[in-house]
Motif scaffolding. Structure first.
Motif: not given
Ligand code: COA
Length: 281
Positions: A133-142, A216-224, A237-244
């Motif tokens: 369950e995704a938590t603590g998401l910040t909305r993007g601009t999509s 990441l903005g798109l994924l945050s918007d979808l997950a919210s 190899s996508r460290s930013e996605l793993l961190a997100w």
């Protein structure tokens, strides 16, 4: 129509009336009966099956062709009672020969990897599936995609994926629970992403974007916007996605090996953040 024998068994192109047999085969290998996903695969891909003389299917594989360039391989299954006699390898070879594309792509379980290597597939990365369950998401601009965005979605996708996925992406507009886009500066799009329901979870994919922040903005918007657990298949190899994923409470579920066959994959994969699903690329 049965046109050939492989390893002594008849092989044929399946149709959607074979779906119940595919689900039984999946369950035989402790895979979930993902009916909705199989229905989409029957629509966009070629599903090959081997009939078992004792009833049901002895093996199946889905090969989805994107033009002359790429085949995506998925749902490679051999019934437990029929494994380790060459059926899996022969069926995949049969599907690849019929597709005749320059390249093929798949993600391999530990079970499948030695067989794929024997057939000439090369490991090119690792895919770490995260769920939760995704938590603590910040909305993007999509914003939600509209029918008039389709041509820009297809244009961006063709550039990034490097092969025509028009039929799949058109179907995804209805198949997806949510589909969002980010407007670009010149009237085009700087990214798009979708999310679709599969049994008890929502899969985040595809995601294509000009850079990681947009993705990441798109994924945050979808997950919210989706209810319940989400799943995302991350190229490690996508460290930013793993961190997100970690930051938003998703946990590592299992890993597979990303493999290619034939020519190197075309397109600009630096802008391809997540696949539609691991069976499709
Ligand atoms: C992975 C899978 C499809 C392989 O199917 P299979 O029909 O057993 O595949 P093959 O028989 O072609 O090859 C499997 C092994 O049997 C061996 N083999 C082939 N013919 C043989 C024979 N006549 N006698 C003994 N061994 C044989 C192969 O050398 C191979 O060995 P290796 O794995 O050490 O390289 C099957 O195990 C399966 O469905 N697993 C569960 C689902 C899964 O993980 N699918 C892969 C998704 S990526």
């Amino acid at each position: 129509m049965t046109d050939q024998l492989i390893s002594g068994f008849p092989v044929r192109l399946l149709d959607v009336t074979d779906l119940p047999a595919c689900l039984r085969l999946a369950e035989d290998r402790e895979w979930s009966p993902e009916e909705r996903k199989w229905r989409l695969l029957f629509e966009v891909g070629d599903v090959y099956g081997v009939d078992d003389p004792d009833g049901g299917l002895a093996a199946a594989v889905v090969c989805t062709r994107f033009g002359q360039e790429i085949s995506a391989i998925g749902m490679m299954l051999v019934a437990k009672r029929r494994e380790r006699r060459g059926l899996g390898g022969a069926l995949l070879r049969y599907a690849l020969d019929r597709a005749g594309t320059a390249t093929a792509w798949l993600t391999a379980t530990a079970y499948g990897r030695p067989m794929y290597e024997r057939l000439g597939f090369r490991a090119i990365g690792e895919c770490a599936t995260h769920v939760g369950e995704a938590t603590g998401l910040t909305r993007g601009t999509s914003r939600p995609a509209t029918p008039s965005d389709l041509s820009a979605i297809l244009a961006l996708d063709a550039e990034v994926f490097g092969a025509p996925r028009g039929e799949l992406l058109t179907r995804l507009q209805a198949f997806s629970e949510r589909f969002r886009v980010v407007d670009g500066p010149d009237g085009g799009l700087s990214g798009f992403a979708g999310a679709w329901r599969n049994l008890g979870e929502t899969v985040l994919g595809p995601a294509i974007a000009q850079d990681a922040d947009t993705a990441l903005g798109l994924l945050s918007d979808l997950a919210s916007e989706v209810e319940g657990p989400v799943r995302i298949d991350i190229d490690t190899s996508r460290s930013e996605l793993l961190a997100w994923a970690k930051e938003h409470g998703l946990h590592h579920s299992f890993s597979t090996t990303i493999m290619e066959y034939g020519a190197p994959l075309p397109g600009d994969r630096s802008r391809l953040f997540t696949p539609v699903m691991v069976a499709l690329g």
